[in-house]
Design an enzyme around this catalytic site. Structure first.
Site, PDB file in Angstrom:
ATOM      1  CG  HIS A 108      -0.191  -0.104   2.517  1.00  0.00           C
ATOM      2  ND1 HIS A 108       0.506   0.951   3.068  1.00  0.00           N
ATOM      3  CD2 HIS A 108       0.012  -1.155   3.346  1.00  0.00           C
ATOM      4  CE1 HIS A 108       1.077   0.559   4.181  1.00  0.00           C
ATOM      5  NE2 HIS A 108       0.812  -0.725   4.376  1.00  0.00           N
ATOM      6  CG  ASP A 140       5.618  -3.524   6.059  1.00  0.00           C
ATOM      7  OD1 ASP A 140       4.545  -4.092   6.395  1.00  0.00           O
ATOM      8  OD2 ASP A 140       6.222  -2.735   6.806  1.00  0.00           O
TER       9      ASP A 140
END
Ligand SMILES: *[C@@H]1O[C@H](CO)[C@@H](O)[C@H](O)[C@H]1NC(C)=O
Ligand SMILES: *[C@@H]1O[C@H](CO)[C@@H](O)[C@H](O)[C@H]1NC(C)=O
Ligand SMILES: *[C@@H]1O[C@H](CO)[C@@H](O)[C@H](O)[C@H]1NC(C)=O
Ligand SMILES: *[C@@H]1O[C@H](CO)[C@@H](O)[C@H](O)[C@H]1NC(C)=O
Ligand SMILES: *[C@@H]1O[C@H](CO)[C@@H](O)[C@H](O)[C@H]1NC(C)=O
Ligand SMILES: *[C@@H]1O[C@H](CO)[C@@H](O)[C@H](O)[C@H]1NC(C)=O
Length: 477
Positions: free
Chosen positions: A84, A370
């Site tokens: 994102h 992540d």
């Protein structure tokens, strides 16, 4: 606006610290162009911003191998896996940062030279959601993906999936907006191109099989594996924060920077305030907190974040790469056009249905986080053979096989898996290669050529760790 009770409670907590998560500056829509984020190279302003670990904005990472599609080759397939865009701090961190500032305002009576701005600084960051800058990063990423892959979208638009957290879904939506707009602007693009694009959203919960979000593997979520990353970080943090703490205590007397964690939380204010600056801001929007630290200190901060990813979710954690196995098995299915074979985190219902897991597409885009991407990089074996990272001495990414948090999973990070045919060069078999934020990551264990590529069959063979389920059985021991 009807908000669930839990949200209301959270909002009340933030309000107590003077944070309004719905403040207009966080929801204001972005201008079409930003000075610091560019579609082709990502972040182009202050270079220290490339040293903020996973809080760095995406930037095109230098690549010893040319990232352009090699001459004489044409793409037949691409899979984009994206993080994102830039967000506000997570809720618990946002509360802690607000408390840090409140404590400084309460205890500090004289501010050192160049620290004076803190006296009037108000903490106004929200929690968890994309910032306007983060939205613009995703629009730009979609534009760039169209430029690179429009030929693959001639038959059909990209097939898109997103993990269920709001900022991830929102990132996917903003990416499709960029892709769509680039298609509209290209007179030669005749594929039906109407917003909104379909997006398969997979919920994030501990009882949902989701290859874009780790939650199922019990031993990894709460067992001893869980703290390996933070233990390695603590050792390194104790070293590099000592001098900084002394300087902060001199310039902010009374604030009592007594632990490495307090110093790091204070440094975090630099990236988060910077990415919260609206993208239309006319000047280099670097936050004044950034200038309180040297480039050497940001290198140390970057390495601290790198240790957290490597030992928390990546190759340094015995169960890290296992979290990425489900996605890699889906990737194999997409690359080969064969049904998914996996016994880890895939959902057989979703992956067995052509509506939610088609196998005949040329272009796929998935959106995640992540930590999940770090596990997937591990399962792909891209950093196999890299020396275990030291918890006392910083290593440069270029000396660690291209591994660092800011080179792999910055905000709006992207991993691109490309398949191509190249003239008569290789007797017809397609070649595969992988780019990590525009850096070609040479494939391991499959006889990669000078362009970092392997034949499809050798690449699939090399993914034996994923095909056999990684160490999934350890999850439940
Ligand atoms: C991102 O998407 C939202 C709609 O979900 C939209 O309101 C916003 O303007 C988009 N951001 C940009 C920069 O286009
Ligand atoms: C469209 O295709 C024509 C013919 O191949 C080419 O000359 C032109 O540059 C293309 N336009 C764009 C915007 O790509
Ligand atoms: C699998 O996906 C289906 C369809 O979305 C859903 O109903 C089901 O709850 C999922 N099961 C698991 C274990 O994730
Ligand atoms: C730190 O590194 C040393 C040397 O590699 C290793 O023995 C030790 O287990 C590590 N400790 C932590 C907490 O990471
Ligand atoms: C500073 O904080 C530590 C705890 O982190 C505490 O033990 C100590 O008393 C504090 N010192 C001052 C002067 O407030
Ligand atoms: C979800 O994953 C588990 C393995 O962790 C598996 O046993 C189960 O069948 C999967 N559920 C679905 C719907 O695929």
């Amino acid at each position: 606006m009807a908000l669930p009770l839990i949200t209301l409670a959270v909002v009340a907590v933030l309000n107590a610290f003077g944070i309004d998560p719905f403040a207009p500056e966080h929801t204001k829509s972005a201008s079409p162009r930003t000075p610091c984020d560019t579609p082709d190279r990502g972040w182009v302003c202050n270079p220290d911003a490339k040293l903020w670990g996973q809080y760095s904005p995406f930037h095109s990472v230098p690549s010893p191998i040319d990232p352009l599609v090699p001459k004489g080759c044409s793409l037949t397939f691409a899979q984009i896996l994206s993080r994102h865009g830039a967000r506000d701090p997570t809720l618990s961190k946002s509360i802690a940062y607000a408390a840090t500032i409140a404590n400084i305002h309460e205890t500090v009576t004289s501010y050192g030279y160049s620290y004076e701005f803190i006296k009037d600084y108000q903490y106004t960051l929200g929690a968890d959601q994309l910032t306007a800058f983060g939205q613009q990063q995703m629009v730009n990423s979609g534009l760039e993906s169209f430029r690179r892959y429009s030929s693959l979208a001639r038959e059909a638009l990209p097939f898109v999936r997103a993990s269920g957290q709001e900022r991830v879904v929102q990132s996917a939506v903003n990416w499709t907006m960029g892709f769509h707009q680039a298609g509209v602007d290209d007179q030669n693009f005749t594929t039906p191109n109407i917003l909104p694009y379909d997006i398969v959203v997979i919920p994030e919960a501990s009882n949902v099989n989701n290859t874009l979000s780790h939650k199922l593997c019990t031993a990894f979520e709460s067992g001893p594996y869980h703290s390996i990353g933070s233990s390695a970080q603590s050792i390194y943090a104790a070293r590099f924060t000592k001098d900084i703490a002394q300087r902060l205590n001199e310039n902010l007397p009374g604030a009592n920077f007594s632990t490495p964690e307090k110093v790091i939380a204070f440094m975090d204010l630099c990236p988060f305030n910077t990415v919260a600056t609206p993208p239309e801001y006319p000047l280099d929007p670097i936050s004044p907190f950034c200038g309180l630290f040297t480039t050497w200190e940001w290198q140390s901060y970057d390495y601290y974040q790198t240790l957290g990813k490597w030992y928390g979710f990546g190759p340094g954690n015995p169960l890290g790469p296992t979290q990425g196995v489900g996605f890699v098995n889906e990737l194999i299915a997409r690359l080969t056009g064969k049904a998914v074979a996996d016994r880890t985190s895939t959902n057989a219902t979703l992956d067995g249905d052509a509506a939610t897991f088609p196998l005949n597409r040329a272009l796929y885009a998935d959106f995640s986080h992540d930590n999940d991407m770090t596990g997937i990089l591990g399962a792909l074996g891209l950093y196999d053979g890299v020396q275990p990272l030291s918890n006392t001495t910083r290593q440069d990414a270029s000396d660690s096989g291209g591994y660092s948090a800011s080179w792999t999973v910055p905000f709006a990070a992207r991993i691109n898996v490309e398949k191509m045919v190249c003239g008569a060069e290789v007797a017809g078999e397609e070649l595969v290669r992988i780019l990590v934020n525009d850096r070609v990551a040479p494939l391991k264990g499959c006889g990669a050529d000078s362009e970092g590529r392997c034949t499809l069959s050798k690449f699939v063979d090399s993914l034996e760790f994923a095909r056999r389920g990684g160490l999934w059985d350890l999850c439940f021991k």
